[in-house]
Write an enzyme that holds these catalytic residues in place. Structure first.
Site, mmCIF file in Angstrom:
data_model
loop_
_atom_site.group_PDB
_atom_site.id
_atom_site.type_symbol
_atom_site.label_atom_id
_atom_site.label_comp_id
_atom_site.label_asym_id
_atom_site.label_seq_id
_atom_site.Cartn_x
_atom_site.Cartn_y
_atom_site.Cartn_z
ATOM 1 N N ASP A 201 0.840 -1.207 0.000
ATOM 2 C CA ASP A 201 0.000 0.000 0.000
ATOM 3 C C ASP A 201 0.877 1.260 0.000
ATOM 4 O O ASP A 201 0.657 2.185 -0.790
ATOM 5 C CB ASP A 201 -0.904 -0.039 1.258
ATOM 6 C CG ASP A 201 -1.739 1.205 1.429
ATOM 7 O OD1 ASP A 201 -2.817 1.289 0.809
ATOM 8 O OD2 ASP A 201 -1.324 2.106 2.180
ATOM 9 N N LYS A 205 1.425 4.252 -3.019
ATOM 10 C CA LYS A 205 1.293 5.691 -2.735
ATOM 11 C C LYS A 205 2.598 6.422 -3.034
ATOM 12 O O LYS A 205 2.592 7.517 -3.598
ATOM 13 C CB LYS A 205 0.882 5.910 -1.279
ATOM 14 C CG LYS A 205 -0.532 5.424 -0.961
ATOM 15 C CD LYS A 205 -0.787 5.427 0.541
ATOM 16 C CE LYS A 205 -2.156 4.877 0.899
ATOM 17 N NZ LYS A 205 -2.284 4.559 2.326
HETATM 18 N N1 HSE Z 1 -4.965 0.717 4.207
HETATM 19 C C1 HSE Z 1 -4.537 2.080 4.220
HETATM 20 C C2 HSE Z 1 -3.823 2.373 5.517
HETATM 21 C C3 HSE Z 1 -5.651 3.073 4.116
HETATM 22 O O1 HSE Z 1 -3.779 1.550 6.437
HETATM 23 O O2 HSE Z 1 -3.280 3.465 5.606
HETATM 24 C C4 HSE Z 1 -6.088 3.319 2.712
HETATM 25 O O3 HSE Z 1 -5.056 3.771 1.910
#
Ligand code: HSE
Length: 429
Positions: A201, A205
């Site tokens: 994730d 980003k």
């Molecule tokens: N799963 C992500 C986090 C949130 O834990 O920051 C959404 O981007």
């Protein structure tokens, strides 16, 4: 007054929050922006969920084609997540001339090239503030306010789940597995937590943010990635003794030697502004050649914080006609002229489990010297207190190269003296 109809694809947590913000603040947007934004359609399989939110039955579309052909819909909000069917739906909408606002980091990170080509071709807007760091307006800051700068570095805590877990481990002394279970029970972590805890994730980003910041495509596959699954409380506690806090950092640097991009657990000084970003909060610490340091902090997830970013994009899109695309050639892969630095520089925390006898430290020191590693600080506990009766010996090195440390770890683990490397964590200055 200008009327702008929107459609929402998916009324889950974020879609529901977005619907609530748009309907509750409609009058404020009319007054402040002279635009009347109404939700003209939703795509949601669970009709009862949509109706409970206040959506009129005739606004629940049966399929994406109904939305694409709805003349009252100008902007489509995609909050479904995942690559498919989100990608096909977004492309259908763009080809039908609808502008798109998305919160989907995986989709945007992997397919921004294809989506942007379709948006440009059909003269549509494509907005994605909510794809990174939820309600924290990092993308708009990079795209607009900070354009006067060469951004030289960005460091971020851009995953709330892992920050929550690391904060709990540090404050409660609980081990990773136990905190993860608790986080899952509380709904902070997904049943399948790998996207968060393995760092994917944050990598998606960082790919989006560093591409904008460094004006060149940074594919996520070029980002070094390490998650938090091997972190133990032992290392968090030793780190504290040296004045450090452990965070999963996303790091991007644009220096004379090239671009380096990495996501991994990092020790930072307790006095660093990022060290006090706790629980599920996120922050991005940017350095520009003119502005110097800027830190943006806030909620990186959640119905209303993410909805806030989406609605900001919707208002921007509804009040602009000259849509703005990437400030770089948004190619599918990195441009051949982009130089990536893989053998990056860092200081390191290295914990050994050593037998407490003559010659072990001498051997380790000679390996460090051979690998051009200079020790800045060292700590050895009295007596055999570590795993398997071994003595923990912890080193903080001066800045060296990644490959030097890899080589040293290999040589220590191969050495005949009894010392094994138990942990290696980068120390960020
Ligand atoms: N799963 C992500 C986090 C949130 O834990 O920051 C959404 O981007």
């Amino acid at each position: 007054m200008k009327k702008v109809g929107v459609a929402i694809l998916g009324l889950g947590v974020v879609g529901g929050g977005t619907y609530k913000i748009l309907t509750e603040h409609r009058e404020m947007y009319r007054k402040c922006h002279q635009v009347d934004i109404t939700v003209e359609a939703v795509l949601e399989r669970d009709r009862a969920k949509a109706i409970a939110l206040g959506v009129e039955e005739d606004k629940i579309a049966a399929n994406i084609q109904e939305i694409c052909s709805n003349p009252d819909v100008e902007i489509v909000i995609e909050v479904m997540g995942g690559v498919e069917p989100a990608k096909s739906f977004v492309l259908d909408c763009l080809r039908a001339g609808k502008s798109v606002v998305t919160s989907n980091k995986e989709l945007f990170c992997k397919y921004s090239h294809e989506l942007e080509v379709a948006a440009k071709k059909n003269h549509c807007g494509l907005f994605y503030e909510a794809s990174c760091v939820g309600g924290v307006p990092v993308i708009r800051a990079l795209l607009d306010n900070l354009q006067g700068n060469k951004i030289t570095s960005m460091m971020g805590i851009i995953n709330g789940t892992t920050n929550y877990i690391l904060t709990k481990m540090a404050t409660e002394g609980a081990e990773y597995g136990d905190v993860l279970k608790e986080a899952q029970k509380l709904g902070y972590a997904e049943a399948n937590p790998s996207a968060d805890v393995e760092g994917y994730d944050a990598t998606y980003k960082l790919s989006i943010l560093s591409s904008i910041a460094f004006h060149t495509k940074i594919p996520y596959t070029r980002i070094y990635r390490e998650g938090i699954t091997d972190i133990s409380v032992t290392d968090i506690e030793y780190g504290k003794k040296f004045g450090y806090v452990l965070k999963l950092l996303a790091i991007g640097k644009n220096g004379d030697g090239g671009i380096e991009v990495r996501v991994h657990p990092s020790f930072i000084k307790a006095s660093h502004p990022l060290a006090s970003v706790n629980d599920s909060y996120n922050a991005v610490y940017l350095t520009g050649d003119s502005v110097e340091d800027v830190m943006l902090y806030g909620r990186g997830a959640g119905a209303l914080p993410t909805g806030s970013a989406i609605v900001g994009d919707v208002i921007y899109c509804a009040t602009h006609t000259n849509y703005r695309y990437s400030t770089f050639k948004n190619t599918e892969d990195a441009s051949p002229s982009t130089k990536f630095v893989d053998n990056f520089e860092s200081a390191y925390y290295i914990r050994l489990n050593a037998t407490d006898r003559t010659g072990v430290l001498a051997k380790v020191s000679s390996i460090f010297a051979k690998c051009k590693i200079s020790v800045a600080r060292m700590l050895q506990e009295r007596g055999p207190v570590g795993e398997d009766g071994a003595t923990p010996v912890v080193f903080i090195t001066h800045v060296t190269r990644e490959n030097n440390v890899k080589k040293a770890v290999e040589l220590i683990n191969e050495s005949e003296e009894v010392a094994k490397v138990a942990a290696v964590i980068r120390v960020v200055s």
